[in-house]
Enzyme design. Sequence first.
Site, mmCIF file in Angstrom:
data_model
loop_
_atom_site.group_PDB
_atom_site.id
_atom_site.type_symbol
_atom_site.label_atom_id
_atom_site.label_comp_id
_atom_site.label_asym_id
_atom_site.label_seq_id
_atom_site.Cartn_x
_atom_site.Cartn_y
_atom_site.Cartn_z
ATOM 1 N N LYS A 88 -12.565 1.874 43.377
ATOM 2 C CA LYS A 88 -13.257 3.164 43.248
ATOM 3 C C LYS A 88 -12.739 4.148 44.295
ATOM 4 C CE LYS A 88 -17.312 1.021 41.173
ATOM 5 N NZ LYS A 88 -18.646 0.437 41.356
ATOM 6 N N GLN A 133 -23.067 -0.241 46.180
ATOM 7 C CA GLN A 133 -22.479 -1.271 45.309
ATOM 8 C C GLN A 133 -23.475 -2.413 45.103
ATOM 9 O OE1 GLN A 133 -19.370 -1.113 43.732
ATOM 10 N NE2 GLN A 133 -20.070 -2.936 42.667
ATOM 11 N N ASP A 193 -24.539 6.872 40.525
ATOM 12 C CA ASP A 193 -24.616 5.750 39.588
ATOM 13 C C ASP A 193 -25.668 6.001 38.512
ATOM 14 O OD1 ASP A 193 -22.717 3.814 39.872
ATOM 15 O OD2 ASP A 193 -23.753 2.765 41.492
#
Length: 283
Positions: A51, A95, A118
């Site tokens: 990412k 994460q 997200d």
Amino acid sequence: MILDGKLVAQKVLDEVRAGVARLREAAGVTPKLAVVLVGDFAPSQIYVGNKMKAAAAVGILSEDHIHPGGLDRSALLALLGRLNADPAVHGILLQLPLPGGLDESEMIGAIAPEKDVDGLHPANLGALLAGTPTVVPCTPAGCMELLDHYGAKLEGAEAVVVGRSRLVGKPLAQLLLARHATVTTCHTRTRDLAAHTRRADVLCVAAGRARMISGDMVKEGAWVVDVGINRLETGKLAGDVDFESTAPRAHAITPVPGGVGPMTVAMLLRNTLAAAERRAARR
Ligand code: NDP
């Protein structure tokens, strides 16, 4: 037809790169993503690395907060609080999964919704449910982008989603519903899974069980989106769909790897750019 996630992700990344340049020129703002990784889960280290590399390639700044030895609840809350308050940070990526002992819901809820790139904060998931989406979770958004790119007809289609996680299954079902598909969501208590999957014009599988969907469970001519990423004992990656037996029956199918995975990264960066654009517009 192969639904080529690498190709479509590249198209999205090119658009993001152009958007980043436009924002810098118009508002003097460069989007910045803060990446938080707690614990030493090896796949997460790879995902986070990918990412950040992808961010750099489109001109998005990133900073990492990597804590392989873990962080306790109050330290992680304090870190998220600092990132929420930092005006230079537009997006926060926490994460998942978090190591045991940390409550994922609590930590996701501690991220400012406007920085939740997200799309997993209850405010963002709620907006999706309300039909006024703001930040859409990356993996489901990536599945929709792939289906749209290749021209899947969703209106009126029978769509079956296998999996009901907060991360993938539930938001994906909402996105398909918003596009006027007739949506069935399956899970571990579903009786006769195959009876449902065989009805699907569009079958999306996010269960985390290697090759659990075989060709005989798929309708002839279906669109098949395989979200699963499973590491086999051989070290190879496999999806949740058995590609070999399913591809000859399907009209279109994603490979694993090279399908949904690259899309997830691209959508994260699109969400980060959008967060920076929204902030710049408010100033
Ligand atoms: P979760 O484990 O959170 O959820 C799995 C879901 O699948 C659950 O709802 C579960 O049902 C359901 N399920 C599991 N086994 C079966 C079964 N035998 N029959 C029917 N339903 C079943 O996983 P995630 O949603 O986070 O991820 C799913 C997969 O997608 C994983 O392989 C993951 O690695 C991958 N993934 C890939 C991404 C990408 O970028 N390509 C991004 C995110 C995830 P129940 O609720 O009843 O337990």
